[in-house]
Design an enzyme around this catalytic site. Structure first.
Site, PDB file in Angstrom:
ATOM      1  N   GLN A  78      57.577  56.671   4.141  1.00 38.63           N
ATOM      2  CA  GLN A  78      56.146  56.377   4.184  1.00 38.63           C
ATOM      3  C   GLN A  78      55.900  54.908   3.886  1.00 38.63           C
ATOM      4  O   GLN A  78      55.796  54.498   2.738  1.00 38.63           O
ATOM      5  CB  GLN A  78      55.366  57.264   3.214  1.00 38.63           C
ATOM      6  CG  GLN A  78      53.882  57.095   3.411  1.00 38.63           C
ATOM      7  CD  GLN A  78      53.060  58.102   2.657  1.00 38.63           C
ATOM      8  OE1 GLN A  78      53.556  58.975   1.965  1.00 38.63           O
ATOM      9  NE2 GLN A  78      51.755  57.968   2.787  1.00 38.63           N
ATOM     10  N   PHE A  79      55.804  54.108   4.951  1.00 36.77           N
ATOM     11  CA  PHE A  79      55.616  52.671   4.799  1.00 36.77           C
ATOM     12  C   PHE A  79      54.282  52.318   4.141  1.00 36.77           C
ATOM     13  O   PHE A  79      54.139  51.265   3.530  1.00 36.77           O
ATOM     14  CB  PHE A  79      55.746  51.951   6.152  1.00 36.77           C
ATOM     15  CG  PHE A  79      54.584  52.135   7.073  1.00 36.77           C
ATOM     16  CD1 PHE A  79      53.559  51.205   7.090  1.00 36.77           C
ATOM     17  CD2 PHE A  79      54.510  53.229   7.924  1.00 36.77           C
ATOM     18  CE1 PHE A  79      52.475  51.365   7.941  1.00 36.77           C
ATOM     19  CE2 PHE A  79      53.451  53.396   8.779  1.00 36.77           C
ATOM     20  CZ  PHE A  79      52.418  52.461   8.787  1.00 36.77           C
ATOM     21  N   THR A  80      53.297  53.218   4.202  1.00 33.85           N
ATOM     22  CA  THR A  80      51.982  52.907   3.640  1.00 33.85           C
ATOM     23  C   THR A  80      51.997  52.795   2.113  1.00 33.85           C
ATOM     24  O   THR A  80      51.029  52.306   1.526  1.00 33.85           O
ATOM     25  CB  THR A  80      50.934  53.954   4.065  1.00 33.85           C
ATOM     26  OG1 THR A  80      51.322  55.234   3.588  1.00 33.85           O
ATOM     27  CG2 THR A  80      50.773  53.973   5.583  1.00 33.85           C
TER      28      THR A  80
END
Length: 150
Positions: A78-80
């Site tokens: 999850q890059f966010t």
């Protein structure tokens, strides 16, 4: 490397309406990788995750680790998690690692966890549009950042 760890009684991930991974009692982990992360971050974080005493013992006290309960893991990229919200209303993901760096580190994290536990490890698909379902047990949610290990 940032990990959001949730103690779950069940969790699953769907990609294009098909279940690609599911677990029962264990941890659902959202993993954010940044450009400066390396194998040292993976080693510290994976050991911290499997040894963290966040599962209830027979007295109802959080005194057992994932290893103690032989729990499972669902790992989702999850890059966010590396969103910067300092300016304006649209988050910036400039700190998030690009796929050429993040994918090998994500795969190394999966491998590191697999070495440390003998139970089921499931994962999502890096970069895919995923739908996550879980039942947070407790609720227990903990955030770990490998840059804050000292």
């Amino acid at each position: 490397m940032i990990a959001v760890i949730q103690r779950v009684s069940e969790a699953s991930v769907k990609i294009e309406n098909a279940v690609s991974g599911e677990i029962q009692n264990g941890l659902m982990i959202l993993l954010g990788i940044e450009e400066s992360d390396n194998e040292e971050d993976i080693d510290w974080l994976s050991r911290k995750i499997v040894n963290m005493r966040i599962f209830n013992d027979e007295s109802g006290v959080m005194n057992n680790s994932l290893l103690d309960i032989e729990g499972e893991i669902l790992l989702i990229s999850q890059f966010t998690l590396h969103a910067s919200t300092k300016k304006g209303n649209r988050p910036s993901y400039i700190k998030a690692a690009k796929p050429d760096i993040a994918i090998p580190l994500y795969e190394k994290m999966l491998n590191s966890l697999d070495i440390l536990i003998s139970t089921n490890i499931q994962s999502g698909e890096f970069g895919a549009d995923m739908k996550i379902s879980l039942v947070n047990d407790g609720p227990v949610t903990i955030i770990l950042d490998s840059k804050d290990k000292k």
